[in-house]
Design a protein around this motif. Structure first.
Motif, PDB file in Angstrom:
ATOM      1  N   THR A  19      53.258  46.854  37.786  1.00 53.49           N
ATOM      2  CA  THR A  19      53.357  45.919  36.845  1.00 53.49           C
ATOM      3  C   THR A  19      53.622  46.235  35.527  1.00 53.49           C
ATOM      4  O   THR A  19      53.946  45.401  34.716  1.00 53.49           O
ATOM      5  CB  THR A  19      51.954  45.191  36.978  1.00 53.49           C
ATOM      6  N   ASP A 280      40.201  36.898  41.095  1.00 55.57           N
ATOM      7  CA  ASP A 280      41.465  37.515  41.187  1.00 55.57           C
ATOM      8  C   ASP A 280      41.668  38.698  39.807  1.00 55.57           C
ATOM      9  O   ASP A 280      42.124  39.714  40.159  1.00 55.57           O
ATOM     10  CB  ASP A 280      42.690  36.556  40.857  1.00 55.57           C
ATOM     11  N   HIS A 284      41.980  42.706  39.807  1.00 55.76           N
ATOM     12  CA  HIS A 284      43.023  43.442  39.138  1.00 55.76           C
ATOM     13  C   HIS A 284      42.347  44.628  38.463  1.00 55.76           C
ATOM     14  O   HIS A 284      42.888  45.662  38.571  1.00 55.76           O
ATOM     15  CB  HIS A 284      43.682  42.524  38.401  1.00 55.76           C
ATOM     16  N   ILE A 363      49.301  39.256  33.544  1.00 53.17           N
ATOM     17  CA  ILE A 363      48.701  39.620  34.801  1.00 53.17           C
ATOM     18  C   ILE A 363      49.043  38.631  35.695  1.00 53.17           C
ATOM     19  O   ILE A 363      48.703  37.453  35.579  1.00 53.17           O
ATOM     20  CB  ILE A 363      47.156  40.031  34.732  1.00 53.17           C
ATOM     21  N   ASN A 365      49.041  37.088  39.584  1.00 56.88           N
ATOM     22  CA  ASN A 365      48.714  37.276  41.251  1.00 56.88           C
ATOM     23  C   ASN A 365      49.778  37.243  42.288  1.00 56.88           C
ATOM     24  O   ASN A 365      50.961  36.860  41.823  1.00 56.88           O
ATOM     25  CB  ASN A 365      47.619  36.310  41.380  1.00 56.88           C
TER      26      ASN A 365
END
Length: 498
Positions: A19, A280, A284, A363, A365
């Motif tokens: 990411t 979620d 992370h 960020i 998902n």
């Protein structure tokens, strides 16, 4: 326990580098690769990890990773240094490509588990020679700053070298002298001929237009082949913090040289009750916590409501309190145009001014929904190019002539010196200072320079440059940089720090 811990770390490395555009890899104690980031594979054109035994004594695919193949002995020795002393070390890597050399600031961190170095994390940051006045240009909203490379002209090696010095505002005689210092003897007349050809290539009429267009097209940070010798060099002793000087009566400010450190711990700290964190975003943070546990990287985490929910312990080293400074709130409130954004953050903390590069990452998902944000912060720590040129590449000798303490310069004189040391000529200094609100004619610039020479009891330009380098290659006058948050996505500013 160690086996499970190192596997957790590798999983965290893989998850994080998917990411974030991090050029990085992890090797074991035997210098064999354990994991490569997607960005590393992309930059060095590596398809499979099995083909990247670039530290192995076995036969290596020379085409897939020529630099790592040619310099594997040096790289192994450097990794061994990290293994032996369990310390974070920083290197400058010069990697030759077809028409230029790419520079990287390379961090090597020991991954210590149960008091034993189980692996080495290597992160490669693209680097370009710094142009400090760009910090002034960005914060004053002028367009004089250098851009990333957007279009390459077909230049010969000599033309590229000459352009490198020209856009640093050197005269034709100085270019001839510098070329000779780097082993490329050339006369002033021949320099002039090359510059005439460069004007035709860039379709401009004057030297000033050529410099401006080269900056606009991204040639400032491009390092031509033949300038620096390819290899990997330890630069731990040459790092300093760029200072903002507010007391203009002090003619000499000593650089604050620093050493890289290896943190004993750097765990994720939760600032709210776990029940307030969405599942979620919590997952992370858990997945990447092992990665940041071993690095001295300040990172803040926000949920999708832009509420601060976690931070790394190293954030405390910034000397800032989130609830008092409010500077993070300014960053997180800026609308996100891309998944990865870069900012210059200049803030006043008590009597000091601090400079940071800020990376804001979205960020997302598995359903492509934004579930939060991470903010990584890098203090403006730089390698000293004059010292590196002297101590590492043996090209020039850094002038050590200092200024007597009883000599005091005026604010305007230091403004002139700030640009003069970067080879801005008199008319350009006048133009820039006037544009940012400090009106000054070219004649007045000349008067300031004459008064400075008189105070220093010198006559020649090269003597003044020597003294100027000793005086302020490492600081910015306070009034030549504004506080605030500035978008730097279309600049090279983030490539000038460690």
């Amino acid at each position: 326990m160690s086996y499970n811990a190192i596997n957790d770390y590798l999983e965290s490395f893989k998850f994080t580098t998917k990411t974030q555009d991090i050029i990085a890899y992890v090797t074991n104690r035997h210098h064999q690769p354990l994991a490569l980031s997607p960005k590393f594979k992309e930059v060095f054109n590596i398809a499979e990890i099995e083909e990247t035994l670039f530290f192995s004594t076995q036969k290596t695919d020379k085409n897939s990773s020529p630099f790592f193949y040619r310099f594997q002995k040096t790289l192994i020795e450097q990794e061994q240094q990290v293994l032996n002393n369990k310390l974070h070390h920083i290197f400058l890597q010069v990697i030759n490509q077809t028409t230029s050399s790419k520079l990287y600031i390379v961090h090597k961190f020991p991954i210590i588990i149960d008091s034993v170095v189980q692996a080495i994390y290597t992160c490669m940051l693209p680097y370009g020679f710094p142009r400090i006045p760009d910090l002034t240009f960005i914060t004053f909203n002028t367009n004089h700053y250098a851009r990333p490379l957007t279009s390459e002209y077909k230049l010969t090696e000599k033309q590229h070298l000459i352009l490198f010095f020209l856009i640093r505002n050197h005269s034709y005689a100085e270019i001839s002298s510098w070329m000779s210092a780097f082993g490329h003897t050339i006369s002033v007349a021949r320099v002039n001929e090359h510059i005439i050809n460069l004007k035709q290539i860039f379709n401009v009429d004057t030297r000033v237009e050529l410099i401006d267009k080269a900056l606009e097209k991204g040639y400032y940070s491009e390092v031509p082949l033949g300038l620096l010798q390819e290899g990997s060099y330890l630069i731990d002793d040459f790092l300093f913090k760029l200072k903002v000087v507010q007391d203009y009566s002090i003619p000499v400010a000593t650089p604050e040289y620093i050493k890289p450190t290896t943190p004993e711990r750097n765990r994720i700290l939760y600032l709210q009750e776990a029940k307030l964190i969405t599942q979620d975003i919590s997952n992370h943070i858990d997945k990447i916590s092992q990665f940041y546990f071993h690095l001295d990287t300040p990172v803040y985490f926000f949920d999708d409501k832009k509420t601060l929910i976690a931070q790394t312990e190293y954030c405390m080293s910034l000397g800032l309190d989130f609830h008092e400074s409010k500077f993070l709130q300014e960053i997180i409130s800026v609308p996100t145009e891309t998944n990865n954004s870069k900012y210059l953050q200049v803030i006043q903390v008590n009597k000091a001014v601090k400079i940071f590069i800020v990376y804001k990452d979205t960020i997302i998902n598995e359903f492509k929904e934004i579930i939060g944000y991470s903010i990584r912060i890098s203090p403006y720590i730089m390698p000293s190019i004059p010292l590196i040129m002297e101590k590492v590449f043996n090209v020039v000798k850094l002038p050590y002539s200092s200024v007597p303490e009883e000599i005091i310069f005026t604010k305007k004189q230091l403004f002139v010196i700030y640009f003069y040391i970067r080879n801005f000529w008199n008319q350009r200094i006048s133009q820039i200072l006037s544009e940012i609100g400090f009106k000054m004619t070219s004649g007045r610039v000349n008067e300031h320079l004459a008064n400075i020479k008189s105070k220093l009891k010198i006559n020649a330009k090269n003597q003044l440059l020597d003294r100027a380098i000793a005086m302020n290659h490492h600081f910015i006058p306070r009034e030549l940089i504004k506080t605030g948050l500035f978008n730097i996505n279309d600049t090279e500013i983030d490539k000038w720090i460690c």
